[in-house]
Design an enzyme around this catalytic site. Structure first.
Site, PDB file in Angstrom:
ATOM      1  N   SER A 181       1.014  -1.269  -0.082  1.00 15.67           N
ATOM      2  CA  SER A 181      -0.120  -0.359  -0.178  1.00 15.67           C
ATOM      3  C   SER A 181       0.523   1.451  -0.181  1.00 15.67           C
ATOM      4  CB  SER A 181      -0.744   0.062   1.572  1.00 15.67           C
ATOM      5  OG  SER A 181      -1.664  -0.634   1.376  1.00 15.67           O
ATOM      6  N   ARG A 225       1.506   4.096  -2.777  1.00 13.85           N
ATOM      7  CA  ARG A 225       1.365   5.427  -2.437  1.00 13.85           C
ATOM      8  C   ARG A 225       2.630   6.370  -3.267  1.00 13.85           C
ATOM      9  NH1 ARG A 225      -2.248   2.226   0.245  1.00 13.85           N
ATOM     10  NH2 ARG A 225      -4.796   3.270   0.110  1.00 13.85           N
ATOM     11  N   GLY A 238      -5.722  -3.995  -7.786  1.00 16.65           N
ATOM     12  CA  GLY A 238      -7.337  -2.640  -7.761  1.00 16.65           C
ATOM     13  C   GLY A 238      -6.235  -1.960  -7.467  1.00 16.65           C
ATOM     14  N   SER A 241     -13.806   1.825   2.239  1.00 12.89           N
ATOM     15  CA  SER A 241     -12.636   0.839   1.822  1.00 12.89           C
ATOM     16  C   SER A 241     -11.277   2.278   0.774  1.00 12.89           C
ATOM     17  CB  SER A 241     -13.228   0.892  -0.038  1.00 12.89           C
ATOM     18  OG  SER A 241     -12.197   1.161  -0.997  1.00 12.89           O
ATOM     19  N   GLN A 243      -8.609   2.457  -0.442  1.00 12.45           N
ATOM     20  CA  GLN A 243      -8.572   2.715  -2.574  1.00 12.45           C
ATOM     21  C   GLN A 243      -9.570   3.511  -2.550  1.00 12.45           C
ATOM     22  OE1 GLN A 243      -9.541  -1.037  -4.570  1.00 12.45           O
ATOM     23  NE2 GLN A 243      -7.848  -1.763  -3.343  1.00 12.45           N
ATOM     24  N   ASP A 260      -7.044  -8.092   3.943  1.00 17.85           N
ATOM     25  CA  ASP A 260      -6.524  -8.867   3.037  1.00 17.85           C
ATOM     26  C   ASP A 260      -5.376  -9.705   4.159  1.00 17.85           C
ATOM     27  OD1 ASP A 260      -6.970  -7.016   1.021  1.00 17.85           O
ATOM     28  OD2 ASP A 260      -4.434  -6.095   1.544  1.00 17.85           O
ATOM     29  N   LYS A 266     -12.364  -8.681  -3.930  1.00 17.15           N
ATOM     30  CA  LYS A 266     -11.098  -8.364  -3.846  1.00 17.15           C
ATOM     31  C   LYS A 266      -9.961  -9.742  -4.924  1.00 17.15           C
ATOM     32  CE  LYS A 266     -11.106  -6.543  -0.294  1.00 17.15           C
ATOM     33  NZ  LYS A 266     -10.212  -4.889  -0.135  1.00 17.15           N
ATOM     34  N   ARG A 282     -13.154 -14.482  -1.853  1.00 14.64           N
ATOM     35  CA  ARG A 282     -11.953 -14.971  -1.247  1.00 14.64           C
ATOM     36  C   ARG A 282     -12.926 -15.393   0.196  1.00 14.64           C
ATOM     37  NH1 ARG A 282      -6.993 -10.323  -0.324  1.00 14.64           N
ATOM     38  NH2 ARG A 282      -6.024 -11.139  -1.913  1.00 14.64           N
ATOM     39  N   ARG A 338      -3.054 -14.038  -2.165  1.00 12.29           N
ATOM     40  CA  ARG A 338      -3.073 -14.123  -1.601  1.00 12.29           C
ATOM     41  C   ARG A 338      -3.795 -15.777  -0.189  1.00 12.29           C
ATOM     42  NH1 ARG A 338      -1.282  -9.782   1.589  1.00 12.29           N
ATOM     43  NH2 ARG A 338      -2.282  -7.645  -0.127  1.00 12.29           N
TER      44      ARG A 338
HETATM   45  C1  S3P Z   1      -5.379  -1.100  -0.022  1.00  9.99           C
HETATM   46  C2  S3P Z   1      -6.940  -1.014  -0.191  1.00  9.99           C
HETATM   47  C3  S3P Z   1      -7.502  -2.389   0.531  1.00  9.99           C
HETATM   48  C4  S3P Z   1      -6.565  -3.955   0.969  1.00  9.99           C
HETATM   49  C5  S3P Z   1      -5.841  -3.493  -0.702  1.00  9.99           C
HETATM   50  C6  S3P Z   1      -4.607  -2.251  -0.206  1.00  9.99           C
HETATM   51  C7  S3P Z   1      -4.776   0.258  -0.306  1.00  9.99           C
HETATM   52  O1  S3P Z   1      -8.572  -2.344  -0.656  1.00  9.99           O
HETATM   53  O2  S3P Z   1      -7.326  -4.878   0.549  1.00  9.99           O
HETATM   54  O3  S3P Z   1      -4.836  -4.923  -0.565  1.00  9.99           O
HETATM   55  O4  S3P Z   1      -3.674   0.252  -0.432  1.00  9.99           O
HETATM   56  O5  S3P Z   1      -5.555   1.093  -0.449  1.00  9.99           O
HETATM   57  P1  S3P Z   1      -9.969  -1.635  -0.210  1.00  9.99           P
HETATM   58  O6  S3P Z   1      -9.837  -0.582  -0.335  1.00  9.99           O
HETATM   59  O7  S3P Z   1     -10.962  -1.358  -1.585  1.00  9.99           O
HETATM   60  O8  S3P Z   1     -10.518  -2.538   1.460  1.00  9.99           O
END
Ligand code: S3P
Length: 449
Positions: A29, A33, A101, A174, A176, A327, A354, A358, A403
């Site tokens: 993550s 970023r 994603g 989320s 994300q 996760d 995911k 999962r 995973r």
């Molecule tokens: C992540 C947010 C999570 C996580 C992903 C990484 C991120 O997803 O499952 O592996 O880095 O912001 P969601 O925000 O969709 O829950």
């Protein structure tokens, strides 16, 4: 099959004690970023300990195609010379985010308030995942999106020419989505406000503050209120990426279930929005300790020590903890199969969207190895019979999900008969050194041809 090659079937056999030091790679993550904010800053951002997994490498390529200069100096040292907020240029080809994603959703947010058109695609897993959760809030900025049915990739995003700040109340927990809105808010005039009822990982907020953005976070009666003032000048930073708690989960959990194990996993990021698994394991009775706790690069970090824990008990994992370990449910369900009694995981429906579904993948794979499972749309319940009692002998489908693949490899380390997976290739998306690292601790993994 993996995004980039042929399927790699693998097998994991019961092994002796896992022992030694497991130096897991950088946080996925934070790595995404660091590249994206480095690309939006002025000057040269230097990144140490970047995760060099496929997901992050795809984001690095995407930043290059949007105009940033991204250089790999070797050994996890990278630099990004940014174009400034609003400075992305239109790429001349489709951006392929592979399996990621996080990569595609954050990049969509980052370009959504720039007047350019970008077409995104990914592997079969990513092309099946919902993007409407991102394009909905981005449309509030004036961004347009044209994708396949169900809001799926390939998709073209046309950034807003005159973006204005928005106020957005999160509909799903989320990070994300939250991050995409904040990144879009960077180039909008005014204050963008995001309200989340359940705290999700906050690396974007922390890193934006580090790059000099005017961002505040308030805990209020209506939830966490994040306010970002648009059109800042972000200043290049030196970023040290902590090691990934989501990758640490695998050697930690394997050590807890393999007889006689004692493994040290140093330098793990323990941001409270990420550490729910470790809290849960300790509640189950795991012999898991935090050593040398410290702050590094604005994130809490510790060395984790995990020892074989034959007396773990099933527990009810509170739904309120789901976002902080979203996760980690696949590997938790492997530990649960080796604990005594029922582990009840509620409030986990996000697992269905995911890299694969999962809940379904873990349920089917655990059942194939003799474990009793109950599930509904939002719940997974695993009945364990105690340490080392899983029959094994089954073959599990990994559905392009790293995973799921690693979780079943860990299951095999403590099961009576070997556990097989149809494809271990996706492991390289987040943990490219998983197999050699686990083998060095004592695991018996093999590729099956
Ligand atoms: C992540 C947010 C999570 C996580 C992903 C990484 C991120 O997803 O499952 O592996 O880095 O912001 P969601 O925000 O969709 O829950």
């Amino acid at each position: 099959m993996s995004a980039h090659g042929e399927p790699t079937p693998m097998k994991s056999r019961k092994c002796g004690p896992l022992q030694g030091v497991a130096e897991v790679p950088g946080d996925k993550s934070i790595s995404h970023r660091a590249l994206i904010l480095g690309a939006l800053a002025l000057g040269e951002t230097r990144i140490t300990g970047l995760l060099e997994g496929d997901d992050v490498l795809d984001t690095a390529r995407a930043m290059r195609s949007l105009g940033a200069e991204v250089v790999d100096h070797g050994g996890g040292e990278w630099s990004v010379t940014g174009v400034g907020v609003g400075g992305f240029s239109e790429p001349d080809a489709v951006i392929d985010c592979g399996n990621s994603g996080t990569g595609v959703r954050l990049i969509m947010g980052a370009m959504a308030s720039c007047p350019i058109a970008v077409t995104f695609t990914g592997d079969a897993s990513l092309r099946s995942r919902p993007m409407g959760r991102i394009t909905g809030p981005l449309s509030l900025f004036g961004t347009q999106s044209y994708g396949r049915s169900g809001g799926r990739l390939p998709m073209t995003i046309v950034g807003a020419a005159d973006p204005v700040a928005v106020r957005y109340v999160m509909e799903v927990p989320s990070a994300q989505v939250k991050s995409a809105v904040l990144l879009a808010g960077l180039n909008a005039v005014g204050q963008t406000v995001v309200i989340e009822h359940e705290a999700t990982r906050d690396h974007t907020e922390r890193m934006l503050a580090g790059f000099g953005a005017d961002i505040t976070v308030e805990e209020t009666d209506v939830g966490r209120v994040i306010t970002l003032t648009g059109q800042p000048e972000l200043q290049a930073q030196d970023i040290v990426v902590p090691r990934d708690p989501s990758s640490a989960a695998f050697p930690v959990c394997a050590a807890l279930i393999v007889e006689g194990s004692d493994v040290l996993v140093p330098g793990i990021g323990l941001n409270p929005t990420r550490a729910g698994l470790f809290t849960t394991l300790r509640e189950m009775g795991a012999d898991l300790t935090y050593e040398n706790e410290r702050i590094e690069g604005g994130e809490p970090v510790a060395d984790l020590r995990a020892r074989y824990s034959p007396d773990m008990r099933g527990i009810e994992v509170p739904a309120t903890r789901a976002a902080s370990m979203i996760d980690e449910y696949p590997i938790l369900s492997v530990v649960a199969a080796n604990a005594t009694g029922r582990t009840v995981m509620r409030g986990v429906k996000e697992l269905r969207v995911k890299e694969c579904d999962r809940i379904d993948a873990m349920a089917r794979g655990l059942q194939a190895n003799g474990v009793t499972i109950e599930e509904d749309e939002d719940t997974l319940i695993v009945t364990g019979r105690g340490a080392g009692t899983v029959a094994g002998g089954g073959t599990c489908k990994t559905h392009l999900d790293h995973r799921i693949a690693m979780s079943f490899m860990c299951l095999g380390m403590a099961s009576e008969a070997p556990v097989s997976i149809d494809d271990g290739a996706p492991i390289t998306t987040s943990f490219p050194i998983f197999s050699p690292l686990m083998a060095a601790l004592g695991a018996r993994l093999e590729q099956v041809n």
